[in-house]
Design a protein around this motif. Structure first.
Motif, PDB file in Angstrom:
ATOM      1  N   GLN A  11       0.854  -1.195   0.000  1.00  0.00           N
ATOM      2  CA  GLN A  11       0.000   0.000   0.000  1.00  0.00           C
ATOM      3  C   GLN A  11       0.891   1.247   0.000  1.00  0.00           C
ATOM      4  O   GLN A  11       1.289   1.755   1.042  1.00  0.00           O
ATOM      5  N   GLU A  12       1.194   1.734  -1.212  1.00  0.00           N
ATOM      6  CA  GLU A  12       2.145   2.830  -1.357  1.00  0.00           C
ATOM      7  C   GLU A  12       1.457   4.185  -1.371  1.00  0.00           C
ATOM      8  O   GLU A  12       0.554   4.422  -2.179  1.00  0.00           O
ATOM      9  N   GLU A  13       1.906   5.070  -0.482  1.00  0.00           N
ATOM     10  CA  GLU A  13       1.333   6.413  -0.459  1.00  0.00           C
ATOM     11  C   GLU A  13       1.581   7.093  -1.797  1.00  0.00           C
ATOM     12  O   GLU A  13       2.609   6.892  -2.436  1.00  0.00           O
ATOM     13  N   GLY A  14       0.602   7.865  -2.233  1.00  0.00           N
ATOM     14  CA  GLY A  14       0.712   8.540  -3.519  1.00  0.00           C
ATOM     15  C   GLY A  14       0.096   7.766  -4.670  1.00  0.00           C
ATOM     16  O   GLY A  14      -0.032   8.307  -5.773  1.00  0.00           O
ATOM     17  N   THR A  15      -0.297   6.508  -4.431  1.00  0.00           N
ATOM     18  CA  THR A  15      -0.956   5.727  -5.479  1.00  0.00           C
ATOM     19  C   THR A  15      -2.459   5.736  -5.231  1.00  0.00           C
ATOM     20  O   THR A  15      -2.914   5.847  -4.092  1.00  0.00           O
ATOM     21  N   ARG A  16      -3.226   5.555  -6.301  1.00  0.00           N
ATOM     22  CA  ARG A  16      -4.691   5.570  -6.153  1.00  0.00           C
ATOM     23  C   ARG A  16      -5.198   4.340  -5.420  1.00  0.00           C
ATOM     24  O   ARG A  16      -6.172   4.410  -4.673  1.00  0.00           O
ATOM     25  N   SER A  17      -4.535   3.206  -5.604  1.00  0.00           N
ATOM     26  CA  SER A  17      -5.008   2.000  -4.925  1.00  0.00           C
ATOM     27  C   SER A  17      -4.840   2.095  -3.409  1.00  0.00           C
ATOM     28  O   SER A  17      -5.568   1.455  -2.656  1.00  0.00           O
ATOM     29  N   ALA A  18      -3.891   2.904  -2.952  1.00  0.00           N
ATOM     30  CA  ALA A  18      -3.675   3.058  -1.507  1.00  0.00           C
ATOM     31  C   ALA A  18      -4.875   3.722  -0.844  1.00  0.00           C
ATOM     32  O   ALA A  18      -5.108   3.547   0.364  1.00  0.00           O
ATOM     33  N   ARG A  19      -5.647   4.464  -1.643  1.00  0.00           N
ATOM     34  CA  ARG A  19      -6.819   5.158  -1.091  1.00  0.00           C
ATOM     35  C   ARG A  19      -8.095   4.328  -1.152  1.00  0.00           C
ATOM     36  O   ARG A  19      -9.134   4.758  -0.643  1.00  0.00           O
TER      37      ARG A  19
END
Length: 462
Positions: A359-367
């Motif tokens: 879950q990488e910050e700055g990616t849409r999937s993280a949200r």
């Protein structure tokens, strides 16, 4: 150009991450050698230690930070103190350019990806006896693209070399931060790549490995509205491969990182007809369940992926297919995972890698709200890896008795055309075979991922 402040100084490097990062490290060392620095094979004792970092996913970031802190600790305990400078470059520097200087005060200089070709200038400034100071240089948008003019200090065995054919990425994959780190996709020209490969072959390289974030997109960035498989410049991956095929010499060409959405008829024809291009296809499917592929924004579907896999096997004789899958993606249901597990059993890939979603910050999937628990990710990763291990064992046993050509990497260890360095299996051969040479061998045994072989002449006499 020689730099007075670098002459007589030793520079060591710790390269982390992928082959694309390794090329950046080689270019930096090449520029520093040009400037008069001595390249040290003992990073810990060097006057300047460069740590070229990866910042793609959490494990890579953790490895980079551990490496920096360990280097600082070594510097303190060895008594080098202020005499050794620690310089951090690469993707971690680029991604966290606003945060790292305060989080890692142990580092003497942070440089971004656009400073690869200007490394000598930055280190010269850092080492000035008067006025030398920390001047971090990290542009917000990476645009650097190596060329044939970029010198390289090889960090690979003499018979092996990576060639970066493009940089950056245009894909909207919701789990990936690479476009924000390395910028928009930008291709080199065939005219730039060919002399580099010619020089490598003349130097004794026997395997040239072409890399980029999406090698199948090569050339299309110059006119993205043209039909797939063509470009305004008339340069596609198929054109590049056919041109490289004409270079005299006995060597392999391998292509890594192709995208399943960008394979064309002509590219398949090129793989089927080529003599030096190994029939090894590295194509990350990432998943097979449509709901997951849609949330990933991969631009593919289950039907398309199945058709592509069938086309590879029907049209490219002897092809070896390597893919990767991502498990635990947000919203991946147990039904989605079981479909993936069944697909892997049916497809029987030659080579397969599995990654657990980060879950990488700055990616849409993280949200996305429905995140898969870590325990479930781990269990799915283990199940899929176990399934592929069974498949790999059966496929390896199927090769017993077959005659194959291998490239010897080191005494007793070789690779077949179906094995890329670092990520795939090995072929154990006689230690008498010289590294950097090709040999014909007969497979006599197999383990889960590796083969045991003897020279063809010896094996056939028995």
């Amino acid at each position: 150009m020689t730099s007075p402040s670098l002459v007589g100084k030793t520079v060591g490097i710790i390269p982390l991450g992928c082959a694309k990062n390794l090329i950046d490290a080689e270019i930096m060392l090449g520029r520093l050698a040009e400037a008069g620095a001595a390249i040290s094979l003992d990073p810990a004792s060097s006057d300047i230690l460069i740590i070229n970092t990866c910042g793609f996913i959490d494990p890579a970031k953790e490895e980079a930070i551990r490496t920096v802190l360990a280097a600082h600790q070594e510097r303190e305990t060895s008594g080098k103190g202020e005499r050794q400078k620690i310089v951090v470059t690469g993707c971690l520097s680029q991604r966290y350019r606003n945060d790292l200087p305060s989080l890692l005060p142990e580092v003497d200089l942070f440089l971004g990806l656009d400073e690869v070709d200007k490394i000598a200038e930055h280190l010269s400034d850092l080492l000035l006896p008067i006025g030398g100071a920390r001047r971090d240089a990290i542009s917000p948008d990476s645009r650097f693209l190596p060329d044939f003019s970029s010198p390289r200090f090889p960090l690979t065995p003499a018979h092996l070399a990576y060639v970066k054919i493009a940089e950056g990425c245009n894909h909207p994959c919701t789990f990936c931060i690479i476009p924000r780190i390395r910028g928009r996709f930008r291709s080199r020209t065939i005219a730039s790549i060919v002399p580099e490969v010619r020089a490598l072959i003349a130097r004794g390289v026997r395997e040239v490995i072409l890399v980029s974030q999406d090698s199948t997109y090569f050339g299309r960035d110059r006119s993205p509205r043209t039909p797939l498989g063509s470009s305004a410049s008339g340069e596609t991956l198929a054109d590049l491969l056919r041109t490289l095929e004409e270079i005299p010499g006995d060597f392999w060409i391998r292509v890594l990182y192709t995208h399943p959405a960008h394979w064309t008829e002509r590219l398949m024809e090129t793989f089927a007809e080529a003599r030096k291009l190994v029939r090894y296809i590295d194509v990350p499917f990432q998943h097979i369940a449509d709901p997951v592929l849609e949330r990933m924004q991969r631009g593919t579907s289950e039907t398309q992926l199945r058709e592509l896999l069938a086309a590879f096997r029907q049209r490219i004789p002897g092809v070896a297919i390597r893919t990767t899958f991502l498990v635990g993606f947000p919203g991946e249901s147990e039904e989605d995972f079981q479909k993936l597990l069944r697909f892997v059993e049916e497809a029987r890939f030659d080579r397969l890698g599995v990654f657990s979603y980060s879950q990488e910050e700055g990616t849409r999937s993280a949200r996305q709200k429905v995140q898969v628990p870590e325990t479930v990710k781990k269990r799915r990763w283990e199940e899929l890896m176990a399934k592929q291990k069974e498949i790999a064992r059966r496929r390896a046993l199927d090769q017993v008795g077959q005659r194959i050509r291998v490239l010897v990497d080191s005494p007793g260890i070789a690779r077949s055309a179906a094995d890329a360095p670092e990520v795939d299996g090995r072929v154990y051969v006689s230690p008498k075979l010289s590294p950097g040479t090709f040999a014909d061998v007969v497979v006599r045994g197999a383990s889960d991922y590796d083969l045991i072989a003897r020279e063809a002449a010896h094996a056939e006499r028995r």
